[in-house]
Design a protein around this motif. Structure first.
Motif, PDB file in Angstrom:
ATOM      1  N   ALA A  87      73.940  56.842  50.097  1.00 10.13           N
ATOM      2  CA  ALA A  87      73.931  55.977  48.925  1.00 10.13           C
ATOM      3  C   ALA A  87      72.684  56.191  48.078  1.00 10.13           C
ATOM      4  O   ALA A  87      71.638  56.620  48.571  1.00 10.13           O
ATOM      5  N   THR A  88      72.783  55.879  46.797  1.00 10.60           N
ATOM      6  CA  THR A  88      71.639  55.790  45.896  1.00 10.60           C
ATOM      7  C   THR A  88      71.243  54.319  45.814  1.00 10.60           C
ATOM      8  O   THR A  88      72.094  53.456  45.578  1.00 10.60           O
ATOM      9  N   VAL A  89      69.955  54.018  46.007  1.00  9.34           N
ATOM     10  CA  VAL A  89      69.491  52.634  46.077  1.00  9.34           C
ATOM     11  C   VAL A  89      68.479  52.368  44.979  1.00  9.34           C
ATOM     12  O   VAL A  89      67.535  53.144  44.791  1.00  9.34           O
ATOM     13  N   HIS A  90      68.677  51.281  44.235  1.00 14.21           N
ATOM     14  CA  HIS A  90      67.746  50.858  43.187  1.00 14.21           C
ATOM     15  C   HIS A  90      67.244  49.453  43.496  1.00 14.21           C
ATOM     16  O   HIS A  90      68.033  48.569  43.836  1.00 14.21           O
ATOM     17  N   ALA A  91      65.940  49.245  43.364  1.00 13.05           N
ATOM     18  CA  ALA A  91      65.386  47.897  43.478  1.00 13.05           C
ATOM     19  C   ALA A  91      65.716  47.126  42.212  1.00 13.05           C
ATOM     20  O   ALA A  91      65.587  47.636  41.101  1.00 13.05           O
ATOM     21  N   SER A  92      66.179  45.898  42.378  1.00 15.79           N
ATOM     22  CA  SER A  92      66.524  45.032  41.242  1.00 15.79           C
ATOM     23  C   SER A  92      65.473  43.939  41.071  1.00 15.79           C
ATOM     24  O   SER A  92      65.102  43.285  42.039  1.00 15.79           O
ATOM     25  N   PRO A  93      64.950  43.761  39.827  1.00 16.12           N
ATOM     26  CA  PRO A  93      65.389  44.365  38.568  1.00 16.12           C
ATOM     27  C   PRO A  93      64.945  45.821  38.453  1.00 16.12           C
ATOM     28  O   PRO A  93      63.862  46.189  38.884  1.00 16.12           O
ATOM     29  N   SER A  94      65.815  46.619  37.868  1.00 16.51           N
ATOM     30  CA  SER A  94      65.571  48.040  37.696  1.00 16.51           C
ATOM     31  C   SER A  94      65.395  48.352  36.213  1.00 16.51           C
ATOM     32  O   SER A  94      65.718  47.525  35.358  1.00 16.51           O
ATOM     33  N   PRO A  95      64.924  49.550  35.875  1.00 15.61           N
ATOM     34  CA  PRO A  95      64.828  49.940  34.458  1.00 15.61           C
ATOM     35  C   PRO A  95      66.126  50.505  33.906  1.00 15.61           C
ATOM     36  O   PRO A  95      66.152  51.007  32.790  1.00 15.61           O
ATOM     37  N   LEU A  96      67.219  50.408  34.671  1.00 20.92           N
ATOM     38  CA  LEU A  96      68.451  51.104  34.324  1.00 20.92           C
ATOM     39  C   LEU A  96      69.431  50.274  33.511  1.00 20.92           C
ATOM     40  O   LEU A  96      70.382  50.813  32.959  1.00 20.92           O
ATOM     41  N   THR A  97      69.223  48.963  33.447  1.00 19.80           N
ATOM     42  CA  THR A  97      70.254  48.126  32.830  1.00 19.80           C
ATOM     43  C   THR A  97      69.672  47.184  31.783  1.00 19.80           C
ATOM     44  O   THR A  97      68.524  46.747  31.878  1.00 19.80           O
ATOM     45  N   GLU A  98      70.526  46.839  30.849  1.00 14.83           N
ATOM     46  CA  GLU A  98      70.133  45.901  29.806  1.00 14.83           C
ATOM     47  C   GLU A  98      69.989  44.491  30.374  1.00 14.83           C
ATOM     48  O   GLU A  98      69.120  43.731  29.961  1.00 14.83           O
ATOM     49  N   VAL A  99      70.841  44.137  31.345  1.00 20.12           N
ATOM     50  CA  VAL A  99      70.764  42.797  31.915  1.00 20.12           C
ATOM     51  C   VAL A  99      69.428  42.567  32.604  1.00 20.12           C
ATOM     52  O   VAL A  99      68.865  41.469  32.546  1.00 20.12           O
ATOM     53  N   ALA A 100      68.872  43.612  33.213  1.00 22.19           N
ATOM     54  CA  ALA A 100      67.560  43.466  33.840  1.00 22.19           C
ATOM     55  C   ALA A 100      66.464  43.350  32.789  1.00 22.19           C
ATOM     56  O   ALA A 100      65.505  42.582  32.956  1.00 22.19           O
TER      57      ALA A 100
END
Length: 455
Positions: free
Chosen positions: A169-182
């Motif tokens: 799997a690919t794992v991202h810590a949330s909040p991430s820089p990848l989404t507008e919602v974050a």
């Protein structure tokens, strides 16, 4: 005692509910259309049809046989440690690669999504058990997997991320820089609601991907029914009688899995069901202090509004080691049953939960997850002097069966802080709770126009 084979069928509670579940309310897009949900029709049918038994697909059944049936035993060491008046039986779900019950539905969902042509599954995870289970299921069915994990939890338990990555799997810590919602997030940004919101947004813009969720949906609770079906069979084999069933509650799949088959069996026989007790975190007391209202399930606001017991999706949940319980709302099926007093709830703090986990470890030589410690603490109360619940004092008179939903080997940091006396409790702010639910529309009654018929 266990049988040679896991159940061949899942069992749905829907045919045994007397009322109609309020229909979801789908938000509208900026262009005026409704939000489209990329969900296999098999899972849709499992959520709404009044079919009691559902055959488990052969590929899923084969995967189950690697770790099911899971063990059930009388926890006599734990009974002595907590001064129990009645027997306490434990159903243990921590013996698979994910370390929790989450694999039961992850395998089923990956199977159905793969058959629907989806190539990548995306989800959010709190403590990491669901993310690990999804990563394992995707690996088994040849799919890509992307997981957004609550950042505070990932920092405490980095090896959860390592295990997910080991499974592909690919794992991202949330909040991430990848989404507008974050990027738009304000207030509490260390929440499961935000991680789920990131996953929803990421999946929507990624070709061949679909968002999936492991806890509160009716189909995921159906898949978890293998827990309660096995437990009832194993208790019968021991000639044991219980009048209370306990599980911890984040959104509800673990508790639903252990408890609802007992409710269905009693309803089918025309008998009174056992006391069904949901143990929740005192930092996230949706079933004991929440409001029955329409609320969103994720931080994007694009998912359906569901009728749930909630403390509000905007409520800044105090940090705790029980990340898997830090979800603002309860599953709509459980919420409807709570509204009719068919299930009860009690809130447990993390210090009491980890103390129960310590006692269980010493008495049974099994280390439970902090989330499961909440269920064990509630079971100890029920088997002892009683537990304060949403509808009065709760006590068991014959016996208790409790689901230990996962192991705690990747949660030793929490136990270290507990043993060192460094943990404290942060009670919810009553004013903040009121503000968080202030704009929500209450569910006045279960039956109503447009409701889903469940009988």
């Amino acid at each position: 005692m266990s049988r040679a084979e896991p159940p061949a069928r899942w069992r749905s509670v829907l045919p045994h509910l007397d009322e109609r579940l309020p229909a979801d309310r789908t938000p509208r897009t900026a262009g005026g259309g409704s939000v489209q949900v990329n969900l296999p029709m098999a899972l849709v049918r499992q959520s709404v049809q009044l079919k009691e038994y559902w055959e488990i697909p052969a590929e899923v059944a084969d995967a189950y046989r690697a770790f099911r049936p899971t063990p059930l035993w009388r926890a006599q060491g734990f009974e002595r440690a907590v001064g129990a008046r009645v027997p306490v039986y434990v159903k243990y779900e921590g013996g698979n690669i994910s370390g929790s019950h989450k694999l039961n539905t992850a395998l089923a969902q990956a199977y159905y999504y793969a058959r629907a042509g989806v190539r990548e599954l995306v989800s959010g995870t709190g403590a990491g058990q669901w993310g690990t289970a999804l990563a394992a299921a995707c690996a088994m069915f040849g799919m890509k997997c992307t997981v957004f994990m609550v950042g505070g939890s990932l920092r405490r338990k980095p090896y959860r991320g390592t295990l997910m990555r080991t499974l592909g799997a690919t794992v991202h810590a949330s909040p991430s820089p990848l989404t507008e919602v974050a990027r738009r997030a304000q207030g509490d940004v260390n929440s499961l609601s935000l991680a789920i919101g990131e996953a929803v947004e990421y999946a929507a813009r990624t070709e061949g991907a679909a968002f999936c969720i492991g806890s509160g949906e009716t189909y995921s609770i159906l898949h978890q029914s293998v827990i309660g079906l096995e437990a009832a069979d194993q208790l019968a084999g021991l000639e044991a009688s219980v009048d209370a069933v306990v599980g911890c509650v984040g959104a509800g799949s673990n508790f639903g899995g252990i408890a609802l088959p007992f409710f269905s069996a009693a309803a089918a026989a025309g008998e009174k069901p056992p006391l069904l007790v949901a143990a929740e975190s005192s930092t996230t007391p949706k079933l004991t202090r929440g409001t029955y209202a329409y609320d969103r399930t994720d931080a994007t606001g694009t998912g359906p509004m569901e009728a749930m017991y909630t403390i509000g999706s905007s409520y800044p949940i105090p940090d705790s080691h029980s990340a898997g319980l830090r979800f603002h709302g309860a599953a709509k099926v459980l919420s409807a049953m709570r509204h009719r007093d068919q299930i009860a709830a009690t809130a447990v703090g993390q210090v009491e939960a980890l103390d129960a986990g310590r006692r269980f470890t010493r008495g049974e030589m099994v280390l439970p997850a902090p989330e499961s410690g909440h269920a064990l603490a509630a079971a100890a109360r029920l088997a002892g002097t009683g537990a304060e619940g949403n509808n009065g004092l709760l006590r068991a008179e014959k016996g208790v069966v409790v689901c230990v939903s996962g192991h705690g080997y990747l949660d030793l940091g929490a136990y270290q802080q507990f043993l060192d006396g460094e943990l404290s409790e942060e009670a919810p702010d009553p004013q903040a709770l009121r503000r968080a639910v202030g704009g929500l529309e209450p569910v006045e009654q279960l039956a109503g126009a447009g409701a889903v018929h469940v009988r």
